[in-house]
Scaffold this active site. Sequence first.
Site, PDB file in Angstrom:
ATOM      1  N   GLY A  14     -23.940  40.718 -20.921  1.00 51.91           N
ATOM      2  CA  GLY A  14     -23.618  41.309 -22.217  1.00 51.91           C
ATOM      3  C   GLY A  14     -22.105  41.296 -22.373  1.00 51.91           C
ATOM      4  N   GLU A  91     -18.553  41.136 -12.211  1.00 52.00           N
ATOM      5  CA  GLU A  91     -17.673  40.140 -12.847  1.00 52.00           C
ATOM      6  C   GLU A  91     -18.011  38.735 -12.354  1.00 52.00           C
ATOM      7  OE1 GLU A  91     -15.827  41.109 -15.243  1.00 52.00           O
ATOM      8  OE2 GLU A  91     -15.173  43.166 -14.870  1.00 52.00           O
TER       9      GLU A  91
HETATM   10 MG    MG Z   1     -17.779  45.745 -15.772  1.00 54.59          MG
END
Ligand code: MG
Length: 200
Positions: A14, A91
């Site tokens: 997202g 990440e």
């Molecule tokens: Mg994050």
Amino acid sequence: MTKPTPGRIEVISGPMFSGKSEELIRRLKRARIARQRVACYKPDIDLRYHRTSIASHSAQTHEAITVATTEELKADLFPRLHDIEVIGIDEAQFFDPALVPLTVELVHLGKRIILAGLDTTFAAEPFGPIPALLAISDEVTKLSAVCMVCGAPAIHTQRLGQSQELVVVGAAGLYEARCRACFRPYADENQAEQLELPHS
Ligand code: MG
Ligand code: ADP
Ligand code: ZN
């Protein structure tokens, strides 16, 4: 003979501020409550917070190891892999393409791998190894944030300011979550302020 436990690939994606790190931290904490042994990694591009933990914008944290490349992640993980059941990666979009075959290798070894990462760049293009990870995963969680202009569910990461570099790490003030209608790729700060938005 008992069947080996099948592994599992979970991807949480997202835009920025959608709660990816929060959700990753929640799953890792629950795994630890279930007495599973957890290892968590993040790329060393993410210098916003601490090198020995991942953090959410809502200040939740989980211990993590910072690595520069997939190779470095492997070098840390493999010697202790027999001792690890769940592997978290935050990440994940910043990792090199080798993250994809590594994930496949780990799942075949029966591991649960949970990867959190941005699905698209500030230019709304698929980001790094995430598209491939989405394709090979067992489960995908697509989160939305709240559009900072109109309050609708936001799927985009809007970069404020003029930089066109792919990686400008930072957070508040540099990026914000936007819905499809309010997202302006390539708009600079001034243009963003001049937007004529539907509700105004
Ligand atoms: Mg994050
Ligand atoms: P991500 O890892 O996806 O960037 P985080 O898990 O770090 O997201 O942060 C999610 C938290 O960010 C939310 O619970 C909320 O407290 C905060 N937040 C700040 N701005 C927004 C926004 N525009 N939409 C949703 N949450 C936001
Ligand atoms: Zn909007």
